[in-house]
Write an enzyme that holds these catalytic residues in place. Structure first.
Site, mmCIF file in Angstrom:
data_model
loop_
_atom_site.group_PDB
_atom_site.id
_atom_site.type_symbol
_atom_site.label_atom_id
_atom_site.label_comp_id
_atom_site.label_asym_id
_atom_site.label_seq_id
_atom_site.Cartn_x
_atom_site.Cartn_y
_atom_site.Cartn_z
ATOM 1 C CB SER A 75 -8.968 -3.020 1.131
ATOM 2 O OG SER A 75 -7.811 -3.570 1.770
ATOM 3 C CG HIS A 80 5.116 3.096 -2.548
ATOM 4 N ND1 HIS A 80 5.239 3.536 -1.253
ATOM 5 C CD2 HIS A 80 4.206 2.096 -2.521
ATOM 6 C CE1 HIS A 80 4.446 2.815 -0.467
ATOM 7 N NE2 HIS A 80 3.801 1.940 -1.212
ATOM 8 C CB CYS A 95 -13.003 -6.266 0.445
ATOM 9 S SG CYS A 95 -11.423 -6.572 1.241
#
Length: 133
Positions: A75, A80, A95
């Site tokens: 995935s 950030h 996943c």
């Protein structure tokens, strides 16, 4: 659920995963503004957590801050940063059941040496034992 025709026992494409969301605070500002350090640290943490890294991209903002995105076979992961606040948001979603996103977040925290870590794991999809209707 799909079945690997080669073994007829190993399920592939399981609709299950773990999504780890974390906030680290009290991180040295210079680390949070170092694009190459963040790229390398995320890549290493993911590989050491059994995720398959396909690509990593990053953007450094002016006057400060970095966003790093990793495309995984399982995935994705993202960072950030807010150097002016000494803080970072971390998002790792994988996943299946091979990759260990919680370990990836732990390794990132070890590298960043925050004063506090807030993390939660959300189980997504269905259990392996649950048949899809």
């Amino acid at each position: 659920m799909s079945i690997d025709a080669g073994t007829l026992q190993t399920p592939v494409g399981l609709f299950t995963g773990q999504h780890v969301l974390a906030e680290l605070e009290g991180v040295e500002a210079s680390l949070l503004d170092d694009e190459q350090f963040l790229r390398d640290t995320l890549h290493s943490a993911l590989e050491r957590s059994w995720a398959t890294v396909c690509d990593v991209m990053a953007k450094r903002f002016d006057p400060q801050g970095v966003t790093v995105l990793a495309l995984l076979s399982e995935s994705h992961a993202s960072l950030h940063t807010y150097p002016e606040k000494g803080s970072i948001f971390i998002d790792v979603f994988t996943c299946g059941d091979q990759a260990q996103p919680e370990r990836a977040v732990e390794l990132l925290a070890e590298a960043l040496c925050p004063s506090s870590v807030h993390s939660q794991t959300i189980r997504r999809g269905r259990d392996q034992d649950t048949e899809l209707a």
